[in-house]
Design a protein around this motif. Sequence first.
Motif, mmCIF file in Angstrom:
data_model
loop_
_atom_site.group_PDB
_atom_site.id
_atom_site.type_symbol
_atom_site.label_atom_id
_atom_site.label_comp_id
_atom_site.label_asym_id
_atom_site.label_seq_id
_atom_site.Cartn_x
_atom_site.Cartn_y
_atom_site.Cartn_z
ATOM 1 N N ARG A 258 -0.611 -2.393 4.700
ATOM 2 C CA ARG A 258 -0.818 -3.483 3.739
ATOM 3 C C ARG A 258 -0.305 -3.210 2.330
ATOM 4 O O ARG A 258 -0.508 -4.024 1.437
ATOM 5 C CB ARG A 258 -2.313 -3.869 3.642
ATOM 6 C CG ARG A 258 -2.796 -4.655 4.845
ATOM 7 C CD ARG A 258 -4.279 -4.960 4.802
ATOM 8 N NE ARG A 258 -4.803 -5.281 3.500
ATOM 9 C CZ ARG A 258 -5.102 -6.513 3.079
ATOM 10 N NH1 ARG A 258 -4.895 -7.545 3.855
ATOM 11 N NH2 ARG A 258 -5.626 -6.695 1.893
ATOM 12 N N THR A 259 0.370 -2.094 2.090
ATOM 13 C CA THR A 259 0.890 -1.896 0.730
ATOM 14 C C THR A 259 2.046 -2.867 0.512
ATOM 15 O O THR A 259 2.555 -3.493 1.449
ATOM 16 C CB THR A 259 1.339 -0.445 0.485
ATOM 17 O OG1 THR A 259 1.421 -0.228 -0.920
ATOM 18 C CG2 THR A 259 2.707 -0.149 1.104
ATOM 19 N N LEU A 260 2.474 -3.012 -0.755
ATOM 20 C CA LEU A 260 3.581 -3.911 -1.058
ATOM 21 C C LEU A 260 4.911 -3.252 -0.706
ATOM 22 O O LEU A 260 5.171 -2.121 -1.094
ATOM 23 C CB LEU A 260 3.568 -4.285 -2.539
ATOM 24 C CG LEU A 260 2.358 -5.081 -3.027
ATOM 25 C CD1 LEU A 260 2.374 -5.173 -4.545
ATOM 26 C CD2 LEU A 260 2.334 -6.462 -2.399
ATOM 27 N N THR A 261 5.752 -3.966 0.023
ATOM 28 C CA THR A 261 7.069 -3.440 0.395
ATOM 29 C C THR A 261 7.937 -4.602 0.862
ATOM 30 O O THR A 261 7.423 -5.627 1.309
ATOM 31 C CB THR A 261 6.971 -2.396 1.524
ATOM 32 O OG1 THR A 261 8.293 -1.982 1.867
ATOM 33 C CG2 THR A 261 6.297 -2.984 2.769
ATOM 34 N N ARG B 224 3.747 -7.501 2.554
ATOM 35 C CA ARG B 224 2.856 -6.393 2.831
ATOM 36 C C ARG B 224 3.325 -5.596 4.030
ATOM 37 O O ARG B 224 3.813 -6.153 5.014
ATOM 38 C CB ARG B 224 1.448 -6.926 3.103
ATOM 39 C CG ARG B 224 0.876 -7.602 1.877
ATOM 40 C CD ARG B 224 -0.468 -8.212 2.179
ATOM 41 N NE ARG B 224 -0.991 -8.845 0.956
ATOM 42 C CZ ARG B 224 -2.198 -9.360 0.858
ATOM 43 N NH1 ARG B 224 -3.029 -9.320 1.883
ATOM 44 N NH2 ARG B 224 -2.597 -9.912 -0.277
ATOM 45 N N CYS B 225 3.158 -4.303 3.950
ATOM 46 C CA CYS B 225 3.452 -3.430 5.077
ATOM 47 C C CYS B 225 2.576 -3.878 6.257
ATOM 48 O O CYS B 225 1.365 -4.058 6.102
ATOM 49 C CB CYS B 225 3.147 -1.983 4.706
ATOM 50 S SG CYS B 225 3.203 -0.856 6.111
ATOM 51 N N PHE C 190 -4.338 3.251 3.763
ATOM 52 C CA PHE C 190 -4.631 1.847 4.018
ATOM 53 C C PHE C 190 -4.948 1.237 2.651
ATOM 54 O O PHE C 190 -5.830 1.716 1.934
ATOM 55 C CB PHE C 190 -5.820 1.680 4.976
ATOM 56 C CG PHE C 190 -6.031 0.251 5.379
ATOM 57 C CD1 PHE C 190 -5.286 -0.326 6.402
ATOM 58 C CD2 PHE C 190 -6.957 -0.546 4.715
ATOM 59 C CE1 PHE C 190 -5.460 -1.648 6.766
ATOM 60 C CE2 PHE C 190 -7.134 -1.884 5.068
ATOM 61 C CZ PHE C 190 -6.392 -2.428 6.099
ATOM 62 N N VAL C 191 -4.186 0.193 2.303
ATOM 63 C CA VAL C 191 -4.298 -0.374 0.954
ATOM 64 C C VAL C 191 -5.066 -1.700 1.000
ATOM 65 O O VAL C 191 -4.636 -2.658 1.644
ATOM 66 C CB VAL C 191 -2.890 -0.590 0.350
ATOM 67 C CG1 VAL C 191 -3.003 -1.128 -1.070
ATOM 68 C CG2 VAL C 191 -2.096 0.716 0.370
ATOM 69 N N LEU C 192 -6.195 -1.745 0.342
ATOM 70 C CA LEU C 192 -7.054 -2.929 0.379
ATOM 71 C C LEU C 192 -6.456 -4.099 -0.413
ATOM 72 O O LEU C 192 -6.721 -5.249 -0.136
ATOM 73 C CB LEU C 192 -8.433 -2.590 -0.192
ATOM 74 C CG LEU C 192 -9.205 -1.478 0.531
ATOM 75 C CD1 LEU C 192 -10.460 -1.127 -0.267
ATOM 76 C CD2 LEU C 192 -9.572 -1.911 1.945
ATOM 77 N N GLU D 91 7.685 -2.309 7.582
ATOM 78 C CA GLU D 91 6.751 -1.190 7.436
ATOM 79 C C GLU D 91 7.213 -0.333 6.258
ATOM 80 O O GLU D 91 8.409 -0.094 6.090
ATOM 81 C CB GLU D 91 6.752 -0.334 8.713
ATOM 82 C CG GLU D 91 5.376 -0.257 9.348
ATOM 83 C CD GLU D 91 5.331 0.717 10.523
ATOM 84 O OE1 GLU D 91 6.366 1.322 10.867
ATOM 85 O OE2 GLU D 91 4.230 0.875 11.083
ATOM 86 N N CYS D 92 6.270 0.159 5.461
ATOM 87 C CA CYS D 92 6.644 0.923 4.274
ATOM 88 C C CYS D 92 7.175 2.314 4.652
ATOM 89 O O CYS D 92 7.038 2.760 5.789
ATOM 90 C CB CYS D 92 5.455 1.044 3.328
ATOM 91 S SG CYS D 92 4.227 2.239 3.874
#
Lengths: 197, 197
Positions: free
Chosen positions: A60-63, A55-56, A104-106, A67-68
């Motif tokens: 929190r996004t996938l990467t 997660r970033c 911001f990704v939940l 950091e994304c």
Amino acid sequence: MFSPLIKELIESLRCLPGVGPRSAQKMALHLLERDFQGADKLADALREAVDKVGRCSSCRTLTEEAECQICQDPERDAKRLCIVETPADVVALEAAGSFGGRYFVLLGHLSPIDGIGPEELGLDRLETLVSHNEVEEVIIATNSTVEGEATSHYIAEKLKQMNVKVSRIAHGVPMGGELEYVDGNTLALALEGRKTL
Amino acid sequence: MFSPLIKELIESLRCLPGVGPRSAQKMALHLLERDFQGADKLADALREAVDKVGRCSSCRTLTEEAECQICQDPERDAKRLCIVETPADVVALEAAGSFGGRYFVLLGHLSPIDGIGPEELGLDRLETLVSHNEVEEVIIATNSTVEGEATSHYIAEKLKQMNVKVSRIAHGVPMGGELEYVDGNTLALALEGRKTL
Ligand SMILES: [Zn+2]
Ligand SMILES: [Zn+2]
């Protein structure tokens, strides 16, 4: 009557969404009979992704990076933060092209029955992010499903105590629909018509 | 907007039959967001299968052993040989439970347009097998599709020159149907009603 490794592969393919025993068998035999190269490539891609994607640290996004790409981009407007449920929603909003802020990704929505509460959605980090940074507006773009609306309501109540403008993406998106399937124009309109909560 | 490794995973999932860009994306995100354990298991299973599964040296079915379980079994009647298109057909016939002989798996059917000729189906090995062993009857159980019928005809003509009884599975199986989807009873009837060619 399949050999153990083929049985194991068929069983493992069942973890894919919408794949029952019949399609798992079809997929396994297709790979081993007719697309060995594709199977080899898929095995590598899956191993790489499982080992490296996380997660970033910021949104929190996938990467696979700390950091994304979006969070690393100094051109993005840090004053506006858009909250979405999944990385696919980020992709859909970016394709609409009308939002220049950050995300911001939940990675989900509130779902007490599945044990998903505020902590699992990283809401404490969201609050820290909002209080420590120069965020002026938080746009909540969770899905317009029952769970998405409940999650939006919960987050809005939390953030309204924090001297930040909180808005909800307009219901240009069809009720009951999932964000990632909405076309870019509708998404752009929905962003434009957002209302302060 | 997905990171490179996620893009690569989505792209690689497209090699699965019936999986378009949308479902590939859904599958990739499902694995990375919600089923990391399943993804890890699938990556292992796929790598193992790709590295170790090959063809049975005797009947050509898919197996990680030099010879498959059926070919290794001394109880199976070596006098009768059943020719099928795929390993899934072997599984279907075994489930029907009425055949005690051995198999020969073509791994396909004649398809000149795809470059699949007698060599690709191992028909030279089939002839060697029939001439060197004590095979008394060859039962052709290719699918009752146009390609399966053509393949059956070709094999029957070849083998009839070789002092072996050649029969075709009865058309209890619905025309145009694929063997692996037929129920056990129908398969048993079809075997029983086979006709000498
Ligand atoms: Zn980020
Ligand atoms: Zn075998």
